[in-house]
Write a protein that holds these residues in place. Structure first.
Motif, short mmCIF file in Angstrom:
data_model
loop_
_atom_site.label_atom_id
_atom_site.label_comp_id
_atom_site.label_asym_id
_atom_site.label_seq_id
_atom_site.Cartn_x
_atom_site.Cartn_y
_atom_site.Cartn_z
N LEU A 29 0.83 -1.20 0.00
CA LEU A 29 0.00 0.00 0.00
C LEU A 29 0.86 1.25 0.00
O LEU A 29 0.59 2.23 -0.72
CB LEU A 29 -0.93 0.00 1.21
N SER A 30 1.92 1.23 0.79
CA SER A 30 2.84 2.37 0.82
C SER A 30 3.50 2.57 -0.54
O SER A 30 3.64 3.71 -1.01
CB SER A 30 3.89 2.16 1.91
N ALA A 31 3.88 1.46 -1.18
CA ALA A 31 4.50 1.56 -2.52
C ALA A 31 3.54 2.12 -3.55
O ALA A 31 3.96 2.73 -4.53
CB ALA A 31 5.00 0.18 -2.95
N LEU A 32 2.24 1.92 -3.32
CA LEU A 32 1.22 2.45 -4.23
C LEU A 32 0.91 3.94 -3.98
O LEU A 32 0.05 4.51 -4.64
CB LEU A 32 -0.07 1.64 -4.10
N GLY A 33 1.61 4.54 -3.02
CA GLY A 33 1.43 5.96 -2.75
C GLY A 33 0.43 6.27 -1.66
O GLY A 33 0.10 7.44 -1.42
N VAL A 34 -0.05 5.24 -0.96
CA VAL A 34 -0.98 5.44 0.15
C VAL A 34 -0.18 5.81 1.41
O VAL A 34 0.87 5.21 1.68
CB VAL A 34 -1.80 4.16 0.40
N HIS A 35 -0.66 6.80 2.15
CA HIS A 35 -0.06 7.12 3.44
C HIS A 35 -0.61 6.14 4.48
O HIS A 35 -1.81 6.15 4.77
CB HIS A 35 -0.36 8.55 3.86
N VAL A 36 0.25 5.30 5.03
CA VAL A 36 -0.17 4.25 5.96
C VAL A 36 0.51 4.45 7.31
O VAL A 36 1.72 4.71 7.37
CB VAL A 36 0.17 2.84 5.43
N GLU A 37 -0.27 4.34 8.37
CA GLU A 37 0.28 4.23 9.71
C GLU A 37 -0.33 2.99 10.35
O GLU A 37 -1.50 2.68 10.14
CB GLU A 37 -0.03 5.48 10.54
#
Length: 419
Positions: A29-37
């Motif tokens: 998800l992070s690699a897809l440009g989503v900001h994840v915490e």
């Protein structure tokens, strides 16, 4: 104007360095440009003690995959099993998650709360507390069916307590916005506790080992064994749900028939000691128990295996489940032996990826192993190729993560139009 990236709060009792699929999903998800915490506890699974470098007390923050902030609440470790320890472990995540995660909801204003929910289902409660601070849709990814799995594993047998758990599940399902289920067979059982329009099929996915970037070599003694014999390899949790008495029965049958096949059990879990005791009790030289290896060693393990084994207990609840190791086995492109019922067997058979027999049929499993061993190598290779093709079509992680992002975006747009 550039659209701001999605902001996703992943809530899970389990996370890296514990080995769960949610780790790979967060990375992708992070690699897809989503900001994840990520909002999680202190790592202690499966050994029961908090991992080196962490303490059970005090909240901490660390980083995952360089880009993801991980918020860790204090957690009572599960220790070495037993109902009391497990219950206290589960409740400590809920209580401390509610206490420590809520403050981030208002400050960060996430678009989605995404809950990865293997047992216990109550791990969704911290996300619901976050939603009360800043409203955003809660997606609950159901990995286990409660209360059915509690009864099937023997964790809870009292009918009154099971009914109370059922009421709790109904309330939690009502409180979330979207229910994702890892198996199509989950849909009907979940509908007993939730509206049908909340439920969406979203299967477990798997990151191919050759793309993870990490490699850990196997011991030379194990690689020599795998090369010298027809080895059927089981990799994963050695627990009560796996119906391991079936493996013992199959090994006894194969030894009596003087088969040269070997059953190699790789992993750990609540039944690991029992499995070793049974091996020595019956003098099973054809049953090899190796202990656990890191996931980064699985590519080599699977590549050297003659076939890969998945087993489950005979129970309706387990027939609804696709064990996560099935996706891993399909990805490896090796023939599969399945001793299980329902959805897991259906996937293996639909793929043409191997041979199956009913759950807890030790004699049937022994016969399947003999059949796999005696069939031409070319046919086994065809099974492996079909397994790989089925994985790429249905379970490949990057494609599944793109689907998940689309689900998030569609829900956000839906909420905008109904305001």
């Amino acid at each position: 104007m550039t659209q701001a990236p999605l902001k996703i709060a992943v809530v899970s009792q389990y996370f890296y360095p514990e080995n769960f699929i949610i780790n790979d999903i967060v990375r992708e998800l992070s690699a897809l440009g989503v900001h994840v915490e990520v909002f999680t506890g202190k790592p202690n699974y499966p050994g029961g003690e908090v991992f080196p470098g962490y303490t059970a007390n005090d909240p901490v923050e660390d980083r995952f995959a360089d880009t993801v902030t991980v918020h860790r609440a204090p957690l009572r470790p599960r220790k070495h099993g037993g109902a009391k320890n497990l219950i206290l472990n589960y409740l400590s995540f809920v209580a401390n998650g509610v206490k420590y995660f809520r403050r981030h909801a208002k400050r960060s204003k996430f678009d989605i709360y995404f809950v990865f929910a293997p047992s216990p289902i109550i791990s969704v409660i911290p996300a619901l507390a976050m939603k009360r601070v800043h409203r955003a849709p809660v997606f609950l990814w159901v990995q286990d069916l409660w209360p059915e799995s509690l009864e099937a594993t023997g964790f809870v047998r009292n009918k009154f307590l099971l009914s109370i758990v059922g009421l709790l599940v109904r309330g939690l399902y009502w409180a979330v916005d979207v229910l994702l289920v890892q198996s199509r067979a989950f849909i009907e059982p979940v509908k007993r506790y939730a509206r049908a329009d909340k439920i969406n099929y979203y299967p477990n996915s798997y990151l191919q080992q050759d793309e993870s970037g990490e490699v850990s070599p196997l011991p030379e003694s194990l690689t020599a064994l795998l090369r010298a014999h027809f080895c059927v390899v089981f990799a994963g949790n050695l627990g009560s749900a796996q119906g391991l008495s079936t493996v013992i029965e199959a090994a006894r049958t194969l030894q009596a028939e003087q088969s040269q096949a070997r059953i190699v059990m790789v992993g750990t879990g609540s039944k690991a000691v029992w499995l070793s005791e049974e091996k020595h009790k019956w003098g099973l030289d054809n049953l090899i128990i190796t202990g656990a290896y890191p996931r980064s060693a699985m590519a080599e393990l699977f590549a050297l295996s003659s076939a890969l084994l998945v087993t489950l207990k005979r129970d309706e609840i387990f027939s609804f489940t696709i064990p996560s190791k099935v996706q891993a086995y399909l990805a490896a492109g090796r023939p599969i032996l399945g001793c299980l019922d329902g959805e897991g067997a259906r996937v293996i058979n639909d793929a043409g990826a191997g041979i199956t027999c009913p759950a807890q049929d030790g004699a049937g499993l022994a016969a399947c192993i003999q059949s796999m061993q005696t069939m031409p190598m070319e046919r086994r290779e065809q099974m492996g190729a079909k397994a790989r093709a089925y994985f790429l079509k249905h379970f490949e992680l990057r494609a599944q993560c793109k689907t998940l992002v689309r689900m998030f975006e569609q829900r956000i747009e839906q909420d905008k139009t109904t305001r």
